[in-house]
Design an enzyme around this catalytic site. Structure first.
Site, PDB file in Angstrom:
ATOM      1  CE1 TYR A 143      40.060  20.017  55.071  1.00  8.55           C
ATOM      2  CE2 TYR A 143      38.971  18.175  56.159  1.00  8.55           C
ATOM      3  CZ  TYR A 143      38.913  19.330  55.401  1.00  8.55           C
ATOM      4  OH  TYR A 143      37.697  19.792  54.991  1.00  8.55           O
ATOM      5  CG  ASP A 250      35.600  20.681  52.774  1.00 10.29           C
ATOM      6  OD1 ASP A 250      34.749  19.790  52.571  1.00 10.29           O
ATOM      7  OD2 ASP A 250      35.502  21.505  53.706  1.00 10.29           O
TER       8      ASP A 250
END
Ligand code: IPM
Ligand code: MG
Length: 365
Positions: A143, A250
């Site tokens: 990310y 996630d």
């Protein structure tokens, strides 16, 4: 205690469930002799509409001045035409996580036995329901690594994202997972892809060393991410605390969420190293289910995830465990009494967002 929180309700069902949850939170605190000071600030699409960006400066300032952030949900069709980097999810949530160094994300995967029918997993496989926690690293990995898109001569466009993990980043999130395991079943499962990725080789080594050095009371095991994804549908009741890096977390936390039935029941806490004025970790607390544009404005959304996120806030950012138990207990008692919003009613009569919250209020004991 005086609790000062920044309320960032966001978009679509965000404000609706927040409006339903806040009076319940206020009542819990008032009865226990505490005072709640909360101020509302636009974020996400609402921030774009009000101030031209998803995380307005004034919103960030207000969050900085608070002990914790109670977050709603952001994003939706109204802003989908914007470039990806300006969309509410990426331009509000990720900078908030980075700014406040919220490196540990706790997502309880809880399905009471009474709601086993809400799971896509056959009820006979989860007779006692599901009770696990996913601890996801939140400020590292793919990310936040170097990324870009280039088109070399010849025109074969190339995009890249880099995964980087430092030992210290792995250690600190391991400590959070160990603390979570210690307060529960004392079993910790670390998930990686150490048969392929260098980051995962380091991850596995550091987690093992950290647990061996600091937590001999915790039973640690390791699993590759593909096997863990499979195990989550095969035997979700076998999990206690699952620890993993950002991208895997996630994906696996969404899988856990759906296995636990309704997204409307899923709360989360994002914690960092910074302490608030009370000496507890500053945190951001949010329902994990998204802004649900399709049901927004209809009094249909389930406020449970927002209420349970507020309970996590009381526990982690204020140390108010008894008050957190009262709040979470009232939500669970409401569901157990058969009072259901549409997402968990399965054709039986359902109540609205406000009516559900009123039932929780009645059960605060
Ligand atoms: C989540 C969400 C976010 C993430 C998005 C909205 C950026 O999916 O909190 O799991 O990927 O972390
Ligand atoms: Mg997600």
């Amino acid at each position: 205690m005086h609790l000062k929180i920044a309320v960032l309700a966001g978009d679509y069902i965000g404000p609706e469930v927040m409006d339903a949850a806040l009076p319940v939170l206020e009542t819990v605190l008032k009865r226990a002799g505490h005072t709640l000071e909360h101020s509302a600030h636009p974020v996400g699409g609402a921030g774009i509409d009000a101030a031209g960006k998803a995380l307005p400066d004034a919103t960030l300032d207000a969050a900085r001045a608070a002990d914790a952030i109670l977050f709603g949900s952001v994003g939706g069709p109204k802003w989908e035409h914007l470039p990806p980097a300006e969309q509410p999810e990426r331009a509000a949530l990720l900078p908030l996580r980075k700014h406040f160094k919220l490196f540990a994300n706790l997502r309880p995967g809880f399905l009471p036995a009474a709601l086993a029918g809400a799971s896509p997993i056959r009820a006979e496989r989860i007779p006692a329901g599901i009770d696990m926690v996913c601890v996801r690293e939140l400020t590292g990995g793919l990310y936040f690594g170097k990324k870009g898109t280039t088109t070399p001569a010849g025109g074969d466009t190339e995009a890249f994202d880099t995964m980087v993990y430092r030992k210290s980043e792995i250690e600190r999130v391991t400590d959070v997972a160990v603390a979570a395991a210690r307060s529960r079943g004392k079993r910790l499962l670390s998930v990686d892809k150490a048969n392929v990725l260098e980051c995962s080789v380091l991850w596995r080594r550091v987690v093992s060393e950290r647990v061996a050095a600091t937590a001999p009371d915790i039973t640690l095991s390791h699993m590759y991410v593909d096997a863990a994804a499979m195990q989550l549908v095969r035997d979700p009741a076998s999990f206690d605390v699952l620890l993993t890096e950002n991208m895997f977390g996630d994906i696996l936390s969404d899988e856990m969420a759906v296995v636990c039935g309704s997204l409307g029941m899923l709360s989360s806490a994002s914690l960092g190293a910074d302490k608030n004025r009370h000496g507890f970790p500053f945190g951001l607390y949010e329902p994990a289910g998204g802004s649900a544009p399709d049901i927004a404005g209809k009094n249909l959304a389930n406020p449970s995830a927002q209420l349970l996120s507020a309970a996590l806030m009381l526990r982690h950012s204020f140390g108010l465990n008894a008050e957190a138990d009262v709040l979470a207990g009232a939500v669970n008692a409401t569901v157990a009494a058969g009072i259901r919003t549409a997402d968990i009613a399965f054709g039986a009569p359902a109540v609205g967002t406000r009516e559900f919250a009123a039932e929780v209020l009645r059960r605060l004991g």
